[in-house]
Design a protein around this motif. Structure first.
Motif, mmCIF file in Angstrom:
data_model
loop_
_atom_site.group_PDB
_atom_site.id
_atom_site.type_symbol
_atom_site.label_atom_id
_atom_site.label_comp_id
_atom_site.label_asym_id
_atom_site.label_seq_id
_atom_site.Cartn_x
_atom_site.Cartn_y
_atom_site.Cartn_z
ATOM 1 N N UNK A 1 13.376 1.269 1.154
ATOM 2 C CA UNK A 1 12.586 0.481 2.098
ATOM 3 C C UNK A 1 11.997 1.423 3.137
ATOM 4 N N UNK A 2 10.721 1.293 3.329
ATOM 5 C CA UNK A 2 10.012 2.129 4.285
ATOM 6 C C UNK A 2 9.547 1.242 5.433
ATOM 7 N N UNK A 3 9.892 1.622 6.660
ATOM 8 C CA UNK A 3 9.528 0.826 7.823
ATOM 9 C C UNK A 3 8.101 1.032 8.285
ATOM 10 N N UNK A 4 7.504 2.150 7.920
ATOM 11 C CA UNK A 4 6.137 2.439 8.344
ATOM 12 C C UNK A 4 5.240 2.489 7.121
ATOM 13 N N UNK A 5 4.163 1.696 7.117
ATOM 14 C CA UNK A 5 3.270 1.665 5.947
ATOM 15 C C UNK A 5 2.366 2.893 5.887
ATOM 16 N N UNK A 6 1.719 3.043 4.753
ATOM 17 C CA UNK A 6 0.682 4.056 4.586
ATOM 18 C C UNK A 6 -0.570 3.541 5.292
ATOM 19 N N UNK A 7 -1.194 4.375 6.115
ATOM 20 C CA UNK A 7 -2.397 3.981 6.843
ATOM 21 C C UNK A 7 -3.445 5.074 6.720
ATOM 22 N N UNK A 8 -4.668 4.663 6.391
ATOM 23 C CA UNK A 8 -5.806 5.573 6.388
ATOM 24 C C UNK A 8 -6.900 4.939 7.231
ATOM 25 N N UNK A 9 -7.462 5.718 8.139
ATOM 26 C CA UNK A 9 -8.538 5.212 8.982
ATOM 27 C C UNK A 9 -9.531 6.342 9.251
ATOM 28 N N UNK A 10 -10.673 5.967 9.788
ATOM 29 C CA UNK A 10 -11.665 6.976 10.134
ATOM 30 C C UNK A 10 -13.016 6.348 10.434
#
Length: 119
Positions: free
Chosen positions: A5-14
């Protein structure tokens, strides 16, 4: 069986810019896996393909992908829906930017808007 279980998701922004460096205010960013075998037969809700539309000066953000290697491409308005065409990913791959997404680490990748020609 191992469950992680991962508490922080994958995020891509720009931000998305035109060829002269100006901010593009409307369009779509499409992320798809670098593995060619995942470009077809991906079902109704593909886990490793996402399209994010953006409007205004705030750029784009994608948060619902698993970690991995992706191609990211920004396209103008109506071309955002063309990724459903099986010829889109092969044509887009050579124009796209390769990004690596890791669990819990936000990634920022500015993109230049592209025109994908489907033949």
């Amino acid at each position: 069986v191992v469950i992680t279980l991962i508490g922080k998701p994958v995020t891509l922004s720009g931000m998305v810019r035109d060829r002269q460096g100006g901010v593009v205010r409307e369009g779509s960013v499409i992320l798809f896996p670098v593995e060619r075998e995942l470009w077809t037969r991906f079902g109704v809700n593909p886990p490793r393909i996402r399209m994010a539309t953006f409007f205004g000066r705030h750029g784009y953000q994608v948060t619902t992908l698993p970690a991995g290697e992706y191609f990211a491409i920004a396209v103008a308005g109506l071309q955002g829906d063309e990724w459903h065409d099986p010829r889109f990913f092969p044509a887009a791959a050579s124009l796209a930017t390769r990004v690596t997404l890791t669990w819990g680490t936000p990634a920022v990748q500015d993109l230049t808007i592209r025109q994908v020609v489907i033949k």
